[in-house]
Design a protein around this motif. Structure first.
Motif, PDB file in Angstrom:
ATOM      1  N   VAL A 132       0.859  -1.257  -0.032  1.00  0.00           N
ATOM      2  CA  VAL A 132       0.058  -0.025   0.092  1.00  0.00           C
ATOM      3  C   VAL A 132       0.910   1.359  -0.082  1.00  0.00           C
ATOM      4  CG1 VAL A 132      -2.015   1.160   1.258  1.00  0.00           C
ATOM      5  CG2 VAL A 132      -1.792  -1.295   1.272  1.00  0.00           C
ATOM      6  N   SER A 133       2.014   1.138   0.862  1.00  0.00           N
ATOM      7  CA  SER A 133       2.836   2.529   1.038  1.00  0.00           C
ATOM      8  C   SER A 133       3.352   2.669  -0.290  1.00  0.00           C
ATOM      9  CB  SER A 133       3.673   2.509   2.156  1.00  0.00           C
ATOM     10  OG  SER A 133       3.897   1.333   2.640  1.00  0.00           O
ATOM     11  N   ASN A 134       3.514   1.740  -1.267  1.00  0.00           N
ATOM     12  CA  ASN A 134       4.381   1.690  -2.346  1.00  0.00           C
ATOM     13  C   ASN A 134       3.482   2.110  -3.362  1.00  0.00           C
ATOM     14  OD1 ASN A 134       6.886   1.275  -0.935  1.00  0.00           O
ATOM     15  ND2 ASN A 134       6.695  -0.748  -1.262  1.00  0.00           N
ATOM     16  N   LEU A 135       2.321   1.928  -3.110  1.00  0.00           N
ATOM     17  CA  LEU A 135       1.362   2.207  -4.492  1.00  0.00           C
ATOM     18  C   LEU A 135       1.543   3.827  -5.170  1.00  0.00           C
ATOM     19  CD1 LEU A 135      -2.111   0.966  -3.329  1.00  0.00           C
ATOM     20  CD2 LEU A 135      -0.755   0.130  -5.199  1.00  0.00           C
ATOM     21  N   PRO A 136       1.627   3.845  -6.513  1.00  0.00           N
ATOM     22  CA  PRO A 136       1.533   5.108  -7.072  1.00  0.00           C
ATOM     23  C   PRO A 136       0.222   5.854  -6.758  1.00  0.00           C
ATOM     24  CG  PRO A 136       1.410   3.258  -8.826  1.00  0.00           C
ATOM     25  CD  PRO A 136       1.468   2.633  -7.385  1.00  0.00           C
ATOM     26  N   ALA A 137       0.521   7.255  -6.689  1.00  0.00           N
ATOM     27  CA  ALA A 137      -0.617   8.044  -5.873  1.00  0.00           C
ATOM     28  C   ALA A 137      -1.979   7.749  -6.476  1.00  0.00           C
ATOM     29  CB  ALA A 137      -0.081   9.575  -6.106  1.00  0.00           C
ATOM     30  N   ALA A 138      -1.878   7.612  -7.944  1.00  0.00           N
ATOM     31  CA  ALA A 138      -3.246   7.477  -8.550  1.00  0.00           C
ATOM     32  C   ALA A 138      -4.011   6.362  -8.269  1.00  0.00           C
ATOM     33  CB  ALA A 138      -2.780   7.483 -10.141  1.00  0.00           C
ATOM     34  N   GLN A 139      -3.143   5.038  -7.711  1.00  0.00           N
ATOM     35  CA  GLN A 139      -3.902   4.061  -7.151  1.00  0.00           C
ATOM     36  C   GLN A 139      -4.505   3.827  -5.646  1.00  0.00           C
ATOM     37  OE1 GLN A 139      -1.718   0.550  -8.693  1.00  0.00           O
ATOM     38  NE2 GLN A 139      -1.192   1.637 -10.345  1.00  0.00           N
ATOM     39  N   VAL A 140      -4.097   4.845  -4.908  1.00  0.00           N
ATOM     40  CA  VAL A 140      -4.148   4.701  -3.437  1.00  0.00           C
ATOM     41  C   VAL A 140      -5.891   4.975  -3.086  1.00  0.00           C
ATOM     42  CG1 VAL A 140      -3.824   5.997  -1.366  1.00  0.00           C
ATOM     43  CG2 VAL A 140      -1.965   5.462  -3.042  1.00  0.00           C
ATOM     44  N   LYS A 141      -6.503   5.552  -3.786  1.00  0.00           N
ATOM     45  CA  LYS A 141      -7.825   5.868  -3.658  1.00  0.00           C
ATOM     46  C   LYS A 141      -8.646   4.684  -3.755  1.00  0.00           C
ATOM     47  CE  LYS A 141     -11.483   9.209  -4.110  1.00  0.00           C
ATOM     48  NZ  LYS A 141     -12.888   8.602  -5.045  1.00  0.00           N
ATOM     49  N   ALA A 142      -8.623   3.871  -4.823  1.00  0.00           N
ATOM     50  CA  ALA A 142      -9.225   2.856  -5.024  1.00  0.00           C
ATOM     51  C   ALA A 142      -8.880   1.778  -4.098  1.00  0.00           C
ATOM     52  CB  ALA A 142      -8.924   2.451  -6.475  1.00  0.00           C
ATOM     53  N   PHE A 180      -1.873   8.116   2.021  1.00  0.00           N
ATOM     54  CA  PHE A 180      -3.166   8.507   1.962  1.00  0.00           C
ATOM     55  C   PHE A 180      -3.243  10.096   1.722  1.00  0.00           C
ATOM     56  CE2 PHE A 180      -3.091   5.047   4.637  1.00  0.00           C
ATOM     57  CZ  PHE A 180      -3.571   3.991   3.782  1.00  0.00           C
ATOM     58  N   SER A 181      -2.496  10.843   2.698  1.00  0.00           N
ATOM     59  CA  SER A 181      -2.592  12.233   2.487  1.00  0.00           C
ATOM     60  C   SER A 181      -1.817  12.798   1.308  1.00  0.00           C
ATOM     61  CB  SER A 181      -2.184  12.940   3.696  1.00  0.00           C
ATOM     62  OG  SER A 181      -1.042  12.449   4.172  1.00  0.00           O
ATOM     63  N   ASN A 182      -0.775  11.923   1.046  1.00  0.00           N
ATOM     64  CA  ASN A 182       0.014  12.495  -0.224  1.00  0.00           C
ATOM     65  C   ASN A 182      -0.707  12.220  -1.513  1.00  0.00           C
ATOM     66  OD1 ASN A 182       2.469  13.317   0.887  1.00  0.00           O
ATOM     67  ND2 ASN A 182       3.439  11.357   0.784  1.00  0.00           N
ATOM     68  N   ALA A 183      -1.684  11.196  -1.725  1.00  0.00           N
ATOM     69  CA  ALA A 183      -2.570  10.986  -2.749  1.00  0.00           C
ATOM     70  C   ALA A 183      -3.753  11.693  -2.811  1.00  0.00           C
ATOM     71  CB  ALA A 183      -2.696   9.230  -2.726  1.00  0.00           C
ATOM     72  N   MET A 184      -4.271  11.920  -1.805  1.00  0.00           N
ATOM     73  CA  MET A 184      -5.596  12.625  -1.680  1.00  0.00           C
ATOM     74  C   MET A 184      -5.765  13.887  -0.950  1.00  0.00           C
ATOM     75  SD  MET A 184      -7.966   9.210  -1.219  1.00  0.00           S
ATOM     76  CE  MET A 184      -6.883   8.137  -0.395  1.00  0.00           C
ATOM     77  N   GLY A 185      -4.772  14.312  -0.428  1.00  0.00           N
ATOM     78  CA  GLY A 185      -4.847  15.752   0.679  1.00  0.00           C
ATOM     79  C   GLY A 185      -5.573  15.063   1.758  1.00  0.00           C
ATOM     80  N   SER A 186      -6.110  16.059   2.546  1.00  0.00           N
ATOM     81  CA  SER A 186      -6.867  15.956   3.635  1.00  0.00           C
ATOM     82  C   SER A 186      -8.410  15.412   3.263  1.00  0.00           C
ATOM     83  CB  SER A 186      -7.314  17.221   4.182  1.00  0.00           C
ATOM     84  OG  SER A 186      -7.905  18.161   3.733  1.00  0.00           O
ATOM     85  N   GLY A 187      -8.791  15.283   1.965  1.00  0.00           N
ATOM     86  CA  GLY A 187     -10.083  14.622   1.709  1.00  0.00           C
ATOM     87  C   GLY A 187      -9.979  13.268   1.979  1.00  0.00           C
ATOM     88  N   TYR A 188      -9.019  12.553   2.065  1.00  0.00           N
ATOM     89  CA  TYR A 188      -9.012  11.181   2.240  1.00  0.00           C
ATOM     90  C   TYR A 188      -9.861  10.575   3.409  1.00  0.00           C
ATOM     91  CZ  TYR A 188      -5.665  10.161   6.125  1.00  0.00           C
ATOM     92  OH  TYR A 188      -5.036  10.408   7.580  1.00  0.00           O
TER      93      TYR A 188
END
Ligand code: XIL
Length: 494
Positions: A132-142, A180-188
């Motif tokens: 999970v921590s190694n996922l590209p940012a675009a895949q974290v939300k899903a 999570f915050s890197n990929a989605m900001g506080s909206g996560y």
């Protein structure tokens, strides 16, 4: 109402004690230990429930193998938080491969002991697998949404609450940087809460963190976040104050801080209480620990939106503190041999009990096995079963909170022959709706309902018992079900 429930609860325990004694020819007190289990004496869960609150503990899988821990946990506490078993590294250690076995074992223990479960935790930077921590940012939300949806759906209807996001803040009140915050900001955080609500609408949704117990920069960060989530209509029901304290350092502003959160329209729970000190423990520190514990419990009891207190682990041998804070320990209410410490007595007093009293033992079966008298141990020669029917006795045990309850039902076959295949019919009080059952199929969800055996518990020998339970919502009447009949024949209750 609370008094009635408590009385029912005590009666059920007394019956369980009798069943145990009859089954094993043992005094039930002996099974939970004349010694360290501390089963004789005040019972935290009863005292807390009498105040409309609860007293919880964390339990891990390995704790379930320790009969001293299980006896104490099942007797003294009414809420369980799995210590590690619902965290991402256990539940989805590789992408899409889910393992709920460890968490399920904690949930079954809780059900068998009429305890509610605080789910912990869906999204956290720690105990997070590297995939999970190694996922590209675009895949974290899903990945996050899939994890939440799958886990919360698995436990749907079975949990009192979820710590949806754990420890999202830095000490200065800014948002912690993580995948999570890197990929989605506080909206996560809003996204995680919405996803959890969609998967399990009945679980109370919490954000949980440490060092937010008193007024200060970090709790201000949480306060601003909760305030903004509420104003946007994001589902959030509560804030967990972990409460990992150092002896003598419980913040004096704790009660005021609880109050400001509840004024936002959320609950507060004390989720992971412990109070560490350098070891070996000094008498002065143990005395201070008692004061600290009492302060925490009193702060929670003083604010109606503070729903309850959970300790992180049952006793000092189960505590995470020595492993996490070198040189520290003695952080719980039970010492190395599971004797209650001054902190336990202080909590009893804070909950309105009498710590010097020694009421009758309140036994709970040690381990997660349920007491099941052997067929020959307690036959009831005077009753003869109707053909196709049964002679039966039923006892019930209800644990209720604001809008929900769990009810455990024990049915004893008091006839002279085994029952093979059973349906227990009964009537639920108006406003109660079953949303989940264990050890039986319960249908319909309200009114006059039938609980039907599962394959493994279809047969109940003469003199034997079987148990099942259910969780229900209620609209104010949390009384036990009435009018029990086993295969069409009315049962006695009590
Ligand atoms: C701890 C567990 O107790 C340990 O067994 C594990 O090694 C680390 O995590 N805050 C939390 C809990 O929210 O999940 C942590 O539990 C303690 C700190």
């Amino acid at each position: 109402m609370a008094a009635q429930l408590r009385a029912a609860h005590r009666r059920a325990r007394a019956l369980a004690a009798l069943a145990l004694a009859a089954a094993g020819g043992l005094l039930a007190a002996a099974t939970v230990g004349s010694g360290p289990a501390g089963a004789a004496g005040p019972v935290l869960r009863d005292l807390a429930e009498a105040k409309g609150s609860y007293f919880g503990t964390a339990l891990t899988q390995s704790d379930l193998n320790n009969s001293t821990v299980t006896a104490l946990a099942g007797t003294q506490f009414d809420v369980v938080t799995p210590g590690n078993e619902m965290k991402w590294d256990t539940t989805e250690s590789s992408a899409g491969n889910f393992n709920f076995g460890p968490g399920d074992r904690i949930v079954s223990f809780a059900k068998a002991h009429s305890m509610r479960v605080r789910g912990h935790t869906l999204v956290w930077h720690s105990q997070l697998p590297s995939w999970v921590s190694n996922l590209p940012a675009a895949q974290v939300k899903a990945a996050m949404e899939n994890h939440i949806t799958t886990e919360a759906t698995h436990y749907k209807g079975q949990l009192y609450s979820w710590d949806v996001v754990n420890e999202p803040f830095n000490e200065d009140g800014t948002l912690r940087t993580d995948v999570f915050s890197n990929a989605m900001g506080s909206g996560y955080i809003a996204d995680a809460l919405r996803t959890a609500r969609a998967a399990d609408p009945s679980a109370k949704l919490y954000l949980n963190d440490y060092n937010i117990e008193g007024l200060g920069a970090k709790s201000d960060g949480m306060y601003q976040l909760v305030s903004s989530l509420k104003s946007q209509g994001v589902p959030i029901d509560g804030v967990g104050f972990e409460s990992h304290f150092i002896v003598g350092q419980v913040p004096s502003s704790m009660k005021a801080n609880i109050q400001r959160f509840t004024a936002l329209g959320v609950n507060v729970a004390i989720t992971e209480l412990d109070d560490r000190m350098p070891v070996p423990a000094s008498a002065a520190n143990l005395a201070q620990q008692a004061t600290d514990y009492a302060n925490v419990v009193n702060s929670c009891l003083a604010v109606s939106g503070c729903v309850g207190v959970s300790q992180w682990g049952v006793g000092d041998p189960d505590s995470w503190i020595p492993g996490a804070f070198s040189g520290y320990g003695a952080a719980t209410m039970y010492d190395d041999t599971y004797q209650p410490k001054a902190a336990y007595n202080a909590v009893v007093t804070a909950l309105g009990g009498n710590s010097s009293s020694s009421p009758s033992p309140s036994p709970s079966p040690s381990g997660s096995s349920s007491p099941s008298p052997s067929p020959s141990s307690s036959p009831s020669p005077s009753s003869s079963p109707t053909s196709g029917g049964a002679a039966c006795r039923v006892s019930t045990q209800v644990n209720a909170w604001n809008t929900g309850l769990t009810e455990n039902v024990t049915v004893t076959n008091t006839g002279a022959t085994a029952v093979n295949g059973w349906q227990l019919t009964f009537t639920l009080p108006a406003g109660q709706t079953v949303n989940n059952a264990w050890n039986a199929t319960v249908s319909p969800a309200s009114g006059t309902v039938g609980a039907t055996n599962l394959a493994y518990n279809a047969s109940v020998p003469a003199g034997g018992s079987t148990g099942f339970g259910f969780q229900a919502t209620h609209t104010g009447n949390a009384a036990p079900a009435t009018g029990f009949a086993l295969n069409g024949v009315a049962c006695t209750t009590g």
